[in-house]
Design a protein around this motif. Structure first.
Motif, PDB file in Angstrom:
ATOM      1  N   LYS A  12     157.592  39.081 -20.652  1.00 52.75           N
ATOM      2  CA  LYS A  12     158.186  39.773 -19.506  1.00 52.75           C
ATOM      3  C   LYS A  12     158.824  41.100 -19.970  1.00 52.75           C
ATOM      4  O   LYS A  12     158.287  41.732 -20.878  1.00 52.75           O
ATOM      5  N   HIS A  93     151.470  37.273 -11.349  1.00 49.87           N
ATOM      6  CA  HIS A  93     152.656  36.474 -11.695  1.00 49.87           C
ATOM      7  C   HIS A  93     153.598  36.440 -10.489  1.00 49.87           C
ATOM      8  O   HIS A  93     153.728  37.429  -9.766  1.00 49.87           O
ATOM      9  N   GLU A 163     152.004  27.930 -11.889  1.00 56.25           N
ATOM     10  CA  GLU A 163     153.411  28.106 -12.236  1.00 56.25           C
ATOM     11  C   GLU A 163     154.271  27.911 -10.985  1.00 56.25           C
ATOM     12  O   GLU A 163     154.445  28.860 -10.194  1.00 56.25           O
ATOM     13  N   GLY A 169     161.883  29.602 -15.649  1.00 52.30           N
ATOM     14  CA  GLY A 169     163.175  30.030 -16.182  1.00 52.30           C
ATOM     15  C   GLY A 169     164.349  29.183 -15.734  1.00 52.30           C
ATOM     16  O   GLY A 169     165.502  29.589 -15.899  1.00 52.30           O
ATOM     17  N   SER A 208     159.145  26.641 -17.591  1.00 55.70           N
ATOM     18  CA  SER A 208     160.098  25.925 -18.464  1.00 55.70           C
ATOM     19  C   SER A 208     159.407  25.020 -19.480  1.00 55.70           C
ATOM     20  O   SER A 208     159.950  23.987 -19.860  1.00 55.70           O
ATOM     21  N   LEU A 227     151.386  28.604 -20.084  1.00 50.38           N
ATOM     22  CA  LEU A 227     151.864  29.980 -20.000  1.00 50.38           C
ATOM     23  C   LEU A 227     153.376  29.873 -20.134  1.00 50.38           C
ATOM     24  O   LEU A 227     154.038  29.213 -19.321  1.00 50.38           O
ATOM     25  N   GLY A 229     157.198  31.489 -20.877  1.00 46.66           N
ATOM     26  CA  GLY A 229     158.066  32.661 -20.822  1.00 46.66           C
ATOM     27  C   GLY A 229     159.120  32.609 -21.903  1.00 46.66           C
ATOM     28  O   GLY A 229     158.893  32.977 -23.057  1.00 46.66           O
ATOM     29  N   GLY A 230     160.291  32.100 -21.562  1.00 47.96           N
ATOM     30  CA  GLY A 230     161.448  32.135 -22.463  1.00 47.96           C
ATOM     31  C   GLY A 230     161.159  31.611 -23.857  1.00 47.96           C
ATOM     32  O   GLY A 230     161.569  32.221 -24.863  1.00 47.96           O
TER      33      GLY A 230
END
Ligand code: PEP
Length: 249
Positions: A12, A93, A163, A169, A208, A227, A229-230
């Protein structure tokens, strides 16, 4: 059908040049586990330096414009991303659908642009919490799949990422049964749209995912990767997800 798992990270709007040091550990894990595909999508400013720094790792982008060039201030086209070494591009997204008002038809045009220029398109779909609470999750997601995917898509350049917006998140994840149900519904919708190509298309789960839950999520039927993120922002957090995928291959 056996599908290679893809573990893709989405940084991101995070990371400066010094953050590229994290890529070394990720590249090492990708080389140690060649039975899975690994990709990182950093901010666009870091694509070229990332490609130079870790040539053994697939680097992707987080968005592209549908047009190849033109009067679109601030946007980047698929051929520009390809030129600097991107392999993949995430399109649709939920953050872009929400923040930039992207519609399914915008997403479809972006996926087509990605394909025209030799990029793998990772097309994101997912329901909001309100839609899930109203019992509309499956209808919303399969509707997005139908409207966002080019009808000539093939498994060698299309990836779908499911997602749920409420899981991104937040540390919340759907039940494994809910993931299985949604991925099966997406697979069935893919069959309606692209027929024989559908069994080969990878469907990623995103929302998550971390080193603690990856093994069970990645073991669900029709979950062909993640996929992330964090947990993709550091090698320490991302490598265990790659390892979980590799253990299932
Ligand atoms: C994402 O936004 O693509 C995502 C999955 O984020 P996170 O892993 O942080 O929930």
């Amino acid at each position: 059908m056996a599908r290679r798992k893809l573990i893709a990270g989405n940084w991101k709007m995070n990371g400066h040049l010094d953050h590229l040091r994290e890529l070394h550990g990720i590249e090492k894990a990708a080389k140690t586990h060649p039975q899975v595909d690994v990709a990182i999508c950093p901010p666009a400013t870091l694509i070229a330096p990332a490609v130079a720094r870790v040539p053994g790792l697939a680097i992707g982008a987080q968005d592209c414009h549908a047009a190849d060039k033109g009067a679109h201030t601030g946007c980047l086209s698929a051929p520009m991303l390809k030129e600097v070494g991107a392999h993949h591009v995430i399109v649709g997204h939920s953050e872009r659908r929400a923040d930039q008002g992207e519609t399914d038809s915008d997403v479809k045009a972006k996926a087509e642009a990605a394909h025209r220029h030799g990029l793998t398109a990772i097309v994101c779909v997912g329901e909001t919490e309100e839609e899930r609470d109203a019992g509309q999750a499956e209808a919303v997601v399969t509707g997005q799949v139908s409207a966002s995917l080019p009808s000539d898509a093939t498994a060698d350049w299309l990836v779908v990422a499911y997602e749920p917006v409420w899981a991104i998140g937040t540390g919340r994840v759907p039940t494994l049964d809910d993931v299985a149900t949604m991925h099966a519904a997406i697979r069935a919708t893919l069959s309606d749209i692209i027929g024989d190509e559908a069994p080969g298309v990878r469907i990623l789960y995103g929302g998550s995912m971390n080193g603690d839950n990856a093994a069970e999520l990645l073991a669900v039927d029709n979950v062909d990767g993640g996929l992330v993120g964090g947990a993709s922002l550091s090698a320490d957090k991302f490598v265990p997800i790659i390892e979980a995928g590799a253990a299932l291959a």
